[in-house]
Motif scaffolding. Structure first.
Motif, PDB file in Angstrom:
ATOM      1  N   GLY A 151       0.957  -1.219   0.208  1.00  0.00           N
ATOM      2  CA  GLY A 151      -0.077   0.096   0.097  1.00  0.00           C
ATOM      3  C   GLY A 151       0.962   1.109   0.157  1.00  0.00           C
ATOM      4  N   ASN A 152       2.180   1.143   0.776  1.00  0.00           N
ATOM      5  CA  ASN A 152       2.826   2.482   0.717  1.00  0.00           C
ATOM      6  C   ASN A 152       3.453   2.600  -0.597  1.00  0.00           C
ATOM      7  OD1 ASN A 152       2.265   2.837   3.390  1.00  0.00           O
ATOM      8  ND2 ASN A 152       4.401   2.031   4.216  1.00  0.00           N
ATOM      9  N   LEU A 153       4.130   1.476  -1.178  1.00  0.00           N
ATOM     10  CA  LEU A 153       4.676   1.590  -2.429  1.00  0.00           C
ATOM     11  C   LEU A 153       3.799   2.116  -3.436  1.00  0.00           C
ATOM     12  CD1 LEU A 153       6.821  -1.487  -2.282  1.00  0.00           C
ATOM     13  CD2 LEU A 153       7.454   0.734  -1.686  1.00  0.00           C
ATOM     14  N   GLY A 178       0.907   3.796  -3.084  1.00  0.00           N
ATOM     15  CA  GLY A 178       0.658   4.852  -2.605  1.00  0.00           C
ATOM     16  C   GLY A 178       1.694   5.988  -3.306  1.00  0.00           C
ATOM     17  N   ASN A 179       2.949   5.751  -3.006  1.00  0.00           N
ATOM     18  CA  ASN A 179       3.922   6.617  -3.418  1.00  0.00           C
ATOM     19  C   ASN A 179       3.850   6.782  -5.090  1.00  0.00           C
ATOM     20  OD1 ASN A 179       5.002   7.022  -1.021  1.00  0.00           O
ATOM     21  ND2 ASN A 179       6.530   5.750  -1.128  1.00  0.00           N
ATOM     22  N   ALA A 180       3.632   5.733  -5.850  1.00  0.00           N
ATOM     23  CA  ALA A 180       3.719   5.601  -7.223  1.00  0.00           C
ATOM     24  C   ALA A 180       2.594   6.626  -7.666  1.00  0.00           C
ATOM     25  CB  ALA A 180       3.339   4.224  -7.763  1.00  0.00           C
ATOM     26  N   LEU A 181       1.331   6.503  -6.951  1.00  0.00           N
ATOM     27  CA  LEU A 181       0.318   7.302  -7.362  1.00  0.00           C
ATOM     28  C   LEU A 181       0.633   8.958  -7.039  1.00  0.00           C
ATOM     29  CD1 LEU A 181      -2.524   5.181  -6.509  1.00  0.00           C
ATOM     30  CD2 LEU A 181      -1.790   5.841  -8.879  1.00  0.00           C
ATOM     31  N   LYS A 182       1.150   9.076  -5.665  1.00  0.00           N
ATOM     32  CA  LYS A 182       1.241  10.390  -5.318  1.00  0.00           C
ATOM     33  C   LYS A 182       2.451  11.183  -6.069  1.00  0.00           C
ATOM     34  CE  LYS A 182       2.408  10.290  -0.933  1.00  0.00           C
ATOM     35  NZ  LYS A 182       2.337  10.502   0.422  1.00  0.00           N
ATOM     36  N   TYR A 183       3.526  10.461  -6.335  1.00  0.00           N
ATOM     37  CA  TYR A 183       4.702  11.222  -7.100  1.00  0.00           C
ATOM     38  C   TYR A 183       4.896  10.786  -8.445  1.00  0.00           C
ATOM     39  CZ  TYR A 183       5.956  11.466  -1.930  1.00  0.00           C
ATOM     40  OH  TYR A 183       5.851  11.676  -0.800  1.00  0.00           O
ATOM     41  N   LEU A 194       7.957   8.312   6.409  1.00  0.00           N
ATOM     42  CA  LEU A 194       7.933   6.984   6.911  1.00  0.00           C
ATOM     43  C   LEU A 194       7.676   5.583   6.174  1.00  0.00           C
ATOM     44  CD1 LEU A 194       7.265   6.830  10.915  1.00  0.00           C
ATOM     45  CD2 LEU A 194       9.290   6.483   9.675  1.00  0.00           C
ATOM     46  N   GLY A 195       7.073   6.259   5.103  1.00  0.00           N
ATOM     47  CA  GLY A 195       6.510   4.950   3.937  1.00  0.00           C
ATOM     48  C   GLY A 195       7.323   4.078   3.707  1.00  0.00           C
ATOM     49  N   LEU A 196       8.495   4.660   3.031  1.00  0.00           N
ATOM     50  CA  LEU A 196       9.469   3.490   2.696  1.00  0.00           C
ATOM     51  C   LEU A 196      10.316   2.860   3.610  1.00  0.00           C
ATOM     52  CD1 LEU A 196      11.107   5.617  -0.428  1.00  0.00           C
ATOM     53  CD2 LEU A 196       9.460   3.554  -0.715  1.00  0.00           C
TER      54      LEU A 196
HETATM   55 MG   LIG Z   1       4.990   7.325   1.295  1.00  0.00          MG
END
Ligand SMILES: [Mg+2]
Ligand SMILES: Nc1ncnc2c1ncn2[C@@H]1O[C@H](COP(=O)(O)OP(=O)(O)O)[C@@H](O)[C@H]1O
Length: 450
Positions: A353-355, A357-362, A416-418
């Protein structure tokens, strides 16, 4: 040649031990049986020689009792062994220039040279004259004269020694070797099992600090190794627990001063300064909340179980699509329908979910592909964003580490996600790494052992 030997040399400890023991045992057995065979050989040759000379004198006696004119016919009818040649001639085969019979052959054939002893029996049956000579390394020529005239010429040849030419030799060798090999294989496999168990336990511990302890039974060395291993595992568990507890305590204790700071900020005159101060405090609170959540999750040991990783990955993507319907068509899954891997489902869902989420966010997209690898899997997540400067690819895994450009309200994470994703994957014995794609965008590669 050496590569062939290297290929034949077994890879396992059990295989190597068994091979060395079996080869050594076969060599010892072969040597033992050979010594025994050579021992028997002397006896065997003596018996054969005695048998041969007995048959030769029996032939003489059979002929001498016949009337002279019947002797040639009787000899032709006689049934002789292949190493006894006999003929009825007018001249003796033994010539004076032939070497005398060597003493050991004389003894074996019961000829006592010189002069050759008369064959045993009543005087009237004895030859009128008997001559003997060596005719070869293990061959004796014997010429016996009949009183009525004519010679019986004999050639006695000892068969070549064949120490291994016994069916029993090979059968005994094979039977003993097979039995010893079975026994050795069984014993060696049993003896090396603790080593395999220890390796498996170390592997389990790498994935799950709370893996069950090894039984401390068996031979003393094995029990000691198991006890040492269990001690090490419990030290690691305590170390992890202490750190987690400390993290939680610090996070908790920081809340009070932050609350006091917030109260003071409310009293500030300068509105601009007050707004900034409150924003910083809000960020600090978010970081502490994330830290506490991380510590709490880490402490709650979720049990590992066989889980359909393909279904889990699709759920993560579906939930992301539900949260951001405008990006739904940029979210894609490719891979098998089902793939069962042993893992902690809630933790793994959080990491993926974190990974995603990052892909979508950034990166404004999340294309996840899943591929089985052994008993585990490899997952790649790609996006279309700016990627991360090469120098920062590892750095962003540090707690609270963020690339400057993303430090704004809109993409406001805590950094903290990664860290959490990597912590979860490493606890599974896996790894996560970041790579910039050729055409732009980031590619996150997750590997999970089975
Ligand atoms: Mg993140
Ligand atoms: N897919 C991505 N594309 C570009 N940069 C990324 C990507 N994923 C992570 N990053 C960078 O790594 C930083 C750390 O990510 P993370 O630990 O998830 O923290 P957060 O998302 O809370 O900022 C992010 O702030 C961002 O700058």
């Amino acid at each position: 040649m050496s590569s062939l030997l290297a290929r034949l040399w077994p890879a396992t400890l059990a295989g190597r031990t068994a091979l060395v023991l079996i080869l050594g045992l076969m060599a010892v057995q072969g040597l033992g049986l050979t010594i025994h065979a050579f021992d028997r050989l002397e006896l065997q040759r003596a018996a054969e020689a005695r048998d041969l000379s007995f048959r030769a004198f029996a032939l003489w006696r059979a002929l001498v009792t016949q009337p002279p004119e019947r002797r040639a016919a009787a000899l032709a009818e006689a049934d002789l062994p292949p190493n006894l040649l006999a003929s009825f001639d007018r001249e003796p085969w033994v010539r004076p220039d032939m070497p005398p019979v060597p003493p050991h052959l004389g003894r074996l054939f019961r000829l006592d040279p010189p002069p050759p002893a008369p064959p045993p029996g009543p005087r009237r049956l004895r030859p009128a004259e008997s001559l003997s000579a060596a005719a070869g390394p293990a061959e004796v020529a014997l010429s016996l004269r009949f009183a009525e005239g004519g010679w019986l010429n004999l050639r006695l040849r000892l068969p070549a020694p064949r120490p291994w030419h016994s069916d029993r030799f090979l059968a005994a060798f094979a039977a003993m070797s097979v039995m010893a090999a079975l026994l050795i294989l069984w014993a060696v496999r049993r003896l090396t099992r603790p080593v395999r168990d220890l390796a498996a336990a170390a592997e389990r511990l790498g994935r799950d600090v709370n893996a069950p302890a090894l039984p401390e039974t068996g031979p003393r060395e094995v029990a000691q190794a198991a006890a040492a291993f269990n001690g090490m595992a419990s030290n690691i568990r305590r170390f992890v627990a202490d750190r987690t507890q400390m993290l939680a305590a610090i996070g908790h204790d920081l809340r009070t001063p932050i609350t006091r700071l917030r109260l003071r900020a409310e009293l500030m005159e300068d509105e601009e300064q007050q707004r900034r101060m409150l924003a910083d405090l809000a960020e600090m609170e978010a970081m502490i909340a994330a830290t506490l959540a991380f510590a709490r999750d880490d402490a709650a040991a979720e049990p590992a179980a066989p889980v359909d990783l393909a279904a889990l990955a699709r759920t993560v993507l579906d939930e992301a699509a539900d949260a951001q319907p405008e990006l739904a068509e940029k979210i894609a899954y490719s891979g098998p329908e089902h793939l069962t891997v042993t893992l902690r489902p809630l933790a793994m869902k959080r990491a993926l979910g974190n990974l995603v989420g990052n892909a979508l966010k950034y990166g404004g997209a999340a294309r996840l592909s899943l591929e089985p690898r052994g008993a585990g899997a490899v997952i790649a997540i790609e996006d279309d964003g700016p990627g991360i400067p090469e120098a920062a690819l590892e750095e962003v895994f540090q707690p609270f580490r963020r690339i400057e450009g993303s430090r704004n309200r809109e993409t406001g994470g805590t950094g903290l996600g990664l860290t959490i994703a990597r912590s979860i994957l490493r606890a599974h014995g896996g790894e996560v790494s970041l790579h910039n794609r050729e055409g732009g965008g980031l590619r996150v590669v997750v590997s999970l052992p089975g």
